[in-house]
Design a protein around this motif. Structure first.
Motif, PDB file in Angstrom:
ATOM      1  N   TYR A 100       0.840  -1.211   0.000  1.00  0.00           N
ATOM      2  CA  TYR A 100       0.000   0.000   0.000  1.00  0.00           C
ATOM      3  C   TYR A 100       0.854   1.232   0.000  1.00  0.00           C
ATOM      4  CZ  TYR A 100       0.472  -1.675   4.782  1.00  0.00           C
ATOM      5  OH  TYR A 100       0.949  -2.208   5.956  1.00  0.00           O
ATOM      6  N   LYS A 154      10.189  -5.154  -0.939  1.00  0.00           N
ATOM      7  CA  LYS A 154       9.775  -3.796  -1.294  1.00  0.00           C
ATOM      8  C   LYS A 154      10.244  -2.773  -0.249  1.00  0.00           C
ATOM      9  CE  LYS A 154       5.541  -5.386  -1.760  1.00  0.00           C
ATOM     10  NZ  LYS A 154       5.809  -6.825  -1.926  1.00  0.00           N
ATOM     11  N   ILE A 155       9.979  -3.059   1.036  1.00  0.00           N
ATOM     12  CA  ILE A 155      10.331  -2.078   2.067  1.00  0.00           C
ATOM     13  C   ILE A 155      11.840  -2.049   2.288  1.00  0.00           C
ATOM     14  CG2 ILE A 155      10.061  -1.487   4.520  1.00  0.00           C
ATOM     15  CD1 ILE A 155       7.183  -2.700   4.306  1.00  0.00           C
ATOM     16  N   ASP A 174      18.900 -12.164   2.562  1.00  0.00           N
ATOM     17  CA  ASP A 174      17.564 -12.516   2.061  1.00  0.00           C
ATOM     18  C   ASP A 174      17.688 -13.872   1.396  1.00  0.00           C
ATOM     19  OD1 ASP A 174      15.029 -12.600   0.522  1.00  0.00           O
ATOM     20  OD2 ASP A 174      14.902 -10.462   0.935  1.00  0.00           O
ATOM     21  N   PRO A 206       9.322 -11.048   6.345  1.00  0.00           N
ATOM     22  CA  PRO A 206       8.033 -11.378   6.974  1.00  0.00           C
ATOM     23  C   PRO A 206       8.233 -12.311   8.165  1.00  0.00           C
ATOM     24  CG  PRO A 206       8.290 -12.562   4.887  1.00  0.00           C
ATOM     25  CD  PRO A 206       9.510 -11.713   5.047  1.00  0.00           C
ATOM     26  N   THR A 232      10.742  -2.770  12.185  1.00  0.00           N
ATOM     27  CA  THR A 232       9.433  -2.219  11.798  1.00  0.00           C
ATOM     28  C   THR A 232       8.655  -3.280  11.031  1.00  0.00           C
ATOM     29  OG1 THR A 232      10.318  -1.281   9.747  1.00  0.00           O
ATOM     30  CG2 THR A 232      10.262   0.190  11.656  1.00  0.00           C
ATOM     31  N   ASP A 258       8.789  -0.733  16.135  1.00  0.00           N
ATOM     32  CA  ASP A 258       7.419  -0.286  15.852  1.00  0.00           C
ATOM     33  C   ASP A 258       6.449  -1.442  16.076  1.00  0.00           C
ATOM     34  OD1 ASP A 258       5.492   1.653  14.769  1.00  0.00           O
ATOM     35  OD2 ASP A 258       5.361   0.284  13.051  1.00  0.00           O
ATOM     36  N   PHE A 298       3.021   2.206   9.047  1.00  0.00           N
ATOM     37  CA  PHE A 298       2.201   2.225   7.816  1.00  0.00           C
ATOM     38  C   PHE A 298       1.311   3.456   7.735  1.00  0.00           C
ATOM     39  CE2 PHE A 298      -2.149   1.638   9.289  1.00  0.00           C
ATOM     40  CZ  PHE A 298      -1.929   1.348  10.632  1.00  0.00           C
TER      41      PHE A 298
HETATM   42  P1  NAD Z   1       8.157  -8.182   0.627  1.00  0.00           P
HETATM   43  O1  NAD Z   1       7.431  -9.474   0.460  1.00  0.00           O
HETATM   44  O2  NAD Z   1       8.248  -7.255  -0.526  1.00  0.00           O
HETATM   45  O3  NAD Z   1       9.648  -8.472   1.147  1.00  0.00           O
HETATM   46  C1  NAD Z   1       9.958  -9.418   2.120  1.00  0.00           C
HETATM   47  C2  NAD Z   1      11.353  -9.939   1.827  1.00  0.00           C
HETATM   48  O4  NAD Z   1      11.694 -10.860   2.861  1.00  0.00           O
HETATM   49  C3  NAD Z   1      11.461 -10.681   0.494  1.00  0.00           C
HETATM   50  O5  NAD Z   1      12.547 -10.190  -0.257  1.00  0.00           O
HETATM   51  C4  NAD Z   1      11.673 -12.122   0.909  1.00  0.00           C
HETATM   52  O6  NAD Z   1      12.484 -12.857   0.001  1.00  0.00           O
HETATM   53  C5  NAD Z   1      12.373 -11.932   2.245  1.00  0.00           C
HETATM   54  N1  NAD Z   1      12.361 -13.147   3.046  1.00  0.00           N
HETATM   55  C6  NAD Z   1      11.429 -14.132   3.077  1.00  0.00           C
HETATM   56  N2  NAD Z   1      11.817 -15.114   3.899  1.00  0.00           N
HETATM   57  C7  NAD Z   1      13.010 -14.739   4.389  1.00  0.00           C
HETATM   58  C8  NAD Z   1      13.924 -15.343   5.298  1.00  0.00           C
HETATM   59  N3  NAD Z   1      13.678 -16.539   5.852  1.00  0.00           N
HETATM   60  N4  NAD Z   1      15.055 -14.679   5.583  1.00  0.00           N
HETATM   61  C9  NAD Z   1      15.330 -13.469   5.018  1.00  0.00           C
HETATM   62  N5  NAD Z   1      14.511 -12.859   4.156  1.00  0.00           N
HETATM   63  C10 NAD Z   1      13.360 -13.481   3.854  1.00  0.00           C
HETATM   64  O7  NAD Z   1       7.469  -7.490   1.888  1.00  0.00           O
HETATM   65  P2  NAD Z   1       7.499  -5.935   2.267  1.00  0.00           P
HETATM   66  O8  NAD Z   1       6.370  -5.224   1.630  1.00  0.00           O
HETATM   67  O9  NAD Z   1       8.881  -5.428   2.077  1.00  0.00           O
HETATM   68  O10 NAD Z   1       7.171  -6.028   3.828  1.00  0.00           O
HETATM   69  C11 NAD Z   1       8.080  -6.619   4.736  1.00  0.00           C
HETATM   70  C12 NAD Z   1       7.376  -6.813   6.071  1.00  0.00           C
HETATM   71  O11 NAD Z   1       7.090  -5.533   6.649  1.00  0.00           O
HETATM   72  C13 NAD Z   1       5.997  -7.485   5.978  1.00  0.00           C
HETATM   73  O12 NAD Z   1       6.118  -8.896   6.015  1.00  0.00           O
HETATM   74  C14 NAD Z   1       5.292  -6.968   7.199  1.00  0.00           C
HETATM   75  O13 NAD Z   1       5.438  -7.912   8.235  1.00  0.00           O
HETATM   76  C15 NAD Z   1       6.040  -5.694   7.568  1.00  0.00           C
HETATM   77  N6  NAD Z   1       5.211  -4.485   7.513  1.00  0.00           N
HETATM   78  C16 NAD Z   1       5.134  -3.696   8.639  1.00  0.00           C
HETATM   79  C17 NAD Z   1       4.355  -2.549   8.610  1.00  0.00           C
HETATM   80  C18 NAD Z   1       4.262  -1.610   9.804  1.00  0.00           C
HETATM   81  O14 NAD Z   1       3.372  -0.756   9.844  1.00  0.00           O
HETATM   82  N7  NAD Z   1       5.153  -1.699  10.776  1.00  0.00           N
HETATM   83  C19 NAD Z   1       3.635  -2.222   7.463  1.00  0.00           C
HETATM   84  C20 NAD Z   1       3.745  -3.045   6.340  1.00  0.00           C
HETATM   85  C21 NAD Z   1       4.536  -4.176   6.370  1.00  0.00           C
END
Ligand code: NAD
Length: 337
Positions: A100, A154-155, A174, A206, A232, A258, A298
């Motif tokens: 988002y 992404k983040i 990763d 995640p 976060t 966070d 977020f």
């Molecule tokens: P994303 O799916 O784009 O990226 C996650 C990354 O983690 C991927 O590159 C994936 O390959 C990697 N990954 C998966 N398993 C792994 C492992 N065992 N070891 C290392 N890396 C691994 O997700 P995103 O959009 O970047 O979001 C990341 C996380 O941020 C989400 O899962 C969510 O929990 C968290 N988040 C928090 C907030 C907040 O308000 N604090 C808001 C949105 C998302």
């Protein structure tokens, strides 16, 4: 479509009502969190819309299924709060909002790093009390610091881009290498090697069985003395007891979170008149080098607009029997670890 929207706050209502201006869906806003006790409230609702601390365990899902709910619409990216194996067996469709505003979370992550480094949260209080002393405020230049980005999706990739602009050196861990991060000069390393090199460690993977307590005693022992740890992503990535030990021994020099393992009993509520019963949380609050925000990374206007828009589009796809890119692939994900 008739949807029970759980864990509703006034701001959720504002953004969902704006997105549903044409009245396509019948949205019923419920303040209660969804769990096994409150699941009967969703009886006869075709869909429930839930957030990060709603608990969709087996008992909750069985009640939802008996009440004829077919769709679980997560208004967040993570899905660690849903028992996906049971959801699959009961024939639910589970949708989410995969992206988002990764910018919102990435920018909050950088805010936490800078606030901790320069003790902005302490300066705010000191100056208001007429205390202009600088003792305890000494920071460091971000330039040339090594930052380990754990999870470079992404983040994580956006955090890396912002840190690159500060002149930081980037190491990453990763299961996949992200070409955007490689282009910034990120060096991918095994987890403990990345942690050992870093002045700052920031978590963006995640919460999965494979990442649960990815930061525990062992990872903390690998850190440089006085390193900064930022989370976060999801509370369960960190073993809270181990982190408290790391803070006490000063192995961890700064902690910014966070998210918190037991946040479902605390976050998103005004508990200012209550006695907090969580002693680990109380201990964390007692450290001068710990900054906690209540799962607000977020929370920007742009992200809230996108969450509501995408969630309603997901409902519409389900109702129209159209394929939806935001459906979780339960065949693939619902594998018992
Ligand atoms: P994303 O799916 O784009 O990226 C996650 C990354 O983690 C991927 O590159 C994936 O390959 C990697 N990954 C998966 N398993 C792994 C492992 N065992 N070891 C290392 N890396 C691994 O997700 P995103 O959009 O970047 O979001 C990341 C996380 O941020 C989400 O899962 C969510 O929990 C968290 N988040 C928090 C907030 C907040 O308000 N604090 C808001 C949105 C998302």
């Amino acid at each position: 479509m008739r949807v029970a929207i759980f864990s509703t706050k006034p701001y959720d209502r504002e953004f969902f009502e704006a997105a549903n201006r044409d009245g396509q869906h019948e949205l019923i806003f419920l303040e209660a969190a969804l769990n096994r006790e409150t699941a009967p409230l969703a009886r006869e609702f075709a869909a429930v819309c839930v957030f990060v601390n709603d608990k969709l365990d087996a008992a909750t899902l069985l009640t939802l299924s008996a009440g004829k709910t077919r769709l679980i619409a997560l208004r967040c990216a993570g899905y660690n709060n849903v028992d996906l194996a049971i959801a699959k067996d009961l024939g639910f469709t589970v949708t989410r909002v995969p992206a988002y505003s990764p910018h919102a979370v990435a920018e909050h992550t950088i805010s936490m790093m800078l606030a901790l480094n320069r003790r902005i949260y302490r300066a705010y209080n000191r100056v208001r009390e007429g205390n202009f002393a600088l003792s305890g405020m000494l920071g460091f230049d971000m330039r040339d610091r090594v930052v380990a980005v754990i999870g470079t999706g992404k983040i994580g990739a956006l955090v890396a881009k912002l840190l690159h602009a500060f002149g930081c050196h980037l190491v990453g861990y990763d299961v996949f290498e992200n070409p955007d991060c490689l282009a910034l000069g990120m060096e991918y390393l095994p987890l403990e090697t990345a942690i050992a090199k870093a002045d700052i460690i920031t978590l963006h993977c995640p919460l999965l069985p494979s990442t649960y307590h990815i930061i525990g005693d062992r990872a903390i022992a690998c850190m440089k003395k006085g390193a900064m740890l930022i989370n976060t992503s999801r509370g369960g990535l960190i073993d809270t007891q181990a982190v408290i030990r790391g803070l006490k021994s000063e192995q961890i020099g700064y902690l910014g979170i966070d998210v918190y393992e037991e946040e479902d009993k605390l976050f998103f509520e005004d508990l200012s008149d209550a006695v907090i019963q969580d002693d680990d949380f109380g201990r964390l609050l007692s450290f001068p080098n710990v900054l906690i925000t209540g799962h607000q990374a977020f929370f920007t206007r742009e992200a809230m607009t996108e969450i509501a828009r995408t969630t309603l589009a997901n409902l519409w796809d389900f109702e129209s029997d159209r394929p939806c890119a935001n459906n979780l692939d339960l065949e693939k994900l619902a594998v018992t670890p």
